[in-house]
Design a protein around this motif. Structure first.
Motif, PDB file in Angstrom:
ATOM      1  N   ASP A   1      -1.765   7.577   0.063  1.00 37.66           N
ATOM      2  CA  ASP A   1      -3.067   7.451  -0.603  1.00 37.66           C
ATOM      3  C   ASP A   1      -4.111   7.039   0.428  1.00 37.66           C
ATOM      4  OD1 ASP A   1      -5.267   6.887  -2.173  1.00 37.66           O
ATOM      5  OD2 ASP A   1      -4.350   5.153  -3.169  1.00 37.66           O
ATOM      6  N   PRO A   2      -5.014   7.948   0.799  1.00 35.29           N
ATOM      7  CA  PRO A   2      -6.012   7.633   1.828  1.00 35.29           C
ATOM      8  C   PRO A   2      -6.843   6.383   1.517  1.00 35.29           C
ATOM      9  CG  PRO A   2      -6.028   9.981   1.349  1.00 35.29           C
ATOM     10  CD  PRO A   2      -5.135   9.338   0.330  1.00 35.29           C
ATOM     11  N   ASP A   3      -7.170   6.151   0.252  1.00 31.31           N
ATOM     12  CA  ASP A   3      -7.943   4.955  -0.092  1.00 31.31           C
ATOM     13  C   ASP A   3      -7.137   3.691   0.146  1.00 31.31           C
ATOM     14  OD1 ASP A   3     -10.147   6.487  -0.836  1.00 31.31           O
ATOM     15  OD2 ASP A   3      -9.521   6.593  -2.941  1.00 31.31           O
ATOM     16  N   SER A   4      -5.850   3.750  -0.135  1.00 31.97           N
ATOM     17  CA  SER A   4      -4.966   2.612   0.089  1.00 31.97           C
ATOM     18  C   SER A   4      -4.860   2.306   1.586  1.00 31.97           C
ATOM     19  CB  SER A   4      -3.583   2.917  -0.504  1.00 31.97           C
ATOM     20  OG  SER A   4      -2.739   1.812  -0.447  1.00 31.97           O
TER      21      SER A   4
ATOM     22  N   SER B   1      -9.152  -1.806   6.667  1.00 27.65           N
ATOM     23  CA  SER B   1     -10.311  -2.684   6.535  1.00 27.65           C
ATOM     24  C   SER B   1      -9.890  -4.149   6.481  1.00 27.65           C
ATOM     25  CB  SER B   1     -11.097  -2.299   5.277  1.00 27.65           C
ATOM     26  OG  SER B   1     -12.194  -3.150   5.105  1.00 27.65           O
TER      27      SER B   1
ATOM     28  N   ALA C   1       0.851  -1.190   0.000  1.00 25.81           N
ATOM     29  CA  ALA C   1       0.000   0.000   0.000  1.00 25.81           C
ATOM     30  C   ALA C   1       0.884   1.237   0.000  1.00 25.81           C
ATOM     31  CB  ALA C   1      -0.903   0.009   1.236  1.00 25.81           C
TER      32      ALA C   1
ATOM     33  N   ALA D   1      -7.070   3.121   3.899  1.00 24.87           N
ATOM     34  CA  ALA D   1      -8.380   2.626   4.339  1.00 24.87           C
ATOM     35  C   ALA D   1      -8.557   1.157   3.981  1.00 24.87           C
ATOM     36  CB  ALA D   1      -9.497   3.463   3.720  1.00 24.87           C
ATOM     37  N   SER D   2      -8.070   0.763   2.815  1.00 20.79           N
ATOM     38  CA  SER D   2      -8.161  -0.628   2.389  1.00 20.79           C
ATOM     39  C   SER D   2      -7.349  -1.543   3.310  1.00 20.79           C
ATOM     40  CB  SER D   2      -7.670  -0.758   0.943  1.00 20.79           C
ATOM     41  OG  SER D   2      -7.697  -2.101   0.533  1.00 20.79           O
TER      42      SER D   2
END
Length: 142
Positions: A94-97, A103, A90, A99-100
């Motif tokens: 990158d905030p989406d990375s 999770s 990751a 968050a993934s």
């Protein structure tokens, strides 16, 4: 000649042994049942810290941009400690990375108890030669 990984591993061992001596009753710091996420897990500092956490019984998730490097560190830690190590490629910028990864750790391991942020960004050039976007990346990451 010592490598940075050797020096950092020695520092982690020293820190943990010092903590053992200072704890009431001389008990060992046990991290069994704890989940540790280490960003920058394939770098020298992150790998050294992760190795120390594994030796104390923590379940590990190494995070970094390069899967091959993460897997190499994970194999080294597993060989030295017997602890199975998860890797999560990751980009922490990158905030989406991020968050993934969070999770996935929650789904697979119930969440993280320990977070080590050992990631960093480095440009190997004289400061006057840095393009502005490199400066911005350097300060945003570190």
């Amino acid at each position: 000649m010592s490598t940075i990984r050797d020096v950092m591993s020695q520092a982690v061992r020293h820190f943990l042994s010092h903590r053992r001596r200072r704890r009431k009753g001389g008990g060992v710091v046990e991290l069994g049942g704890r989940v540790a996420v280490v960003t920058g897990g394939s770098g020298a500092i992150g790998a050294a810290i992760a190795g120390g956490l594994a030796r104390q019984g923590a379940t590990l998730v190494l995070v970094g941009r390069h899967r091959d490097a993460l897997e190499a560190v994970a194999a080294e830690i597993t060989a030295g400690s017997g602890t199975e190590v998860q890797v999560a490629p990751a980009d922490v910028d990158d905030p989406d990375s991020v968050a993934s990864v969070a999770s996935s750790v929650a789904d697979m391991l119930g969440g993280a108890d320990i977070l080590v942020t050992a990631h960093g960004y480095n440009v190997k050039a004289p400061a006057e030669d840095f393009p502005m976007d490199e400066w911005e990346q350097l300060f945003a990451t570190n």
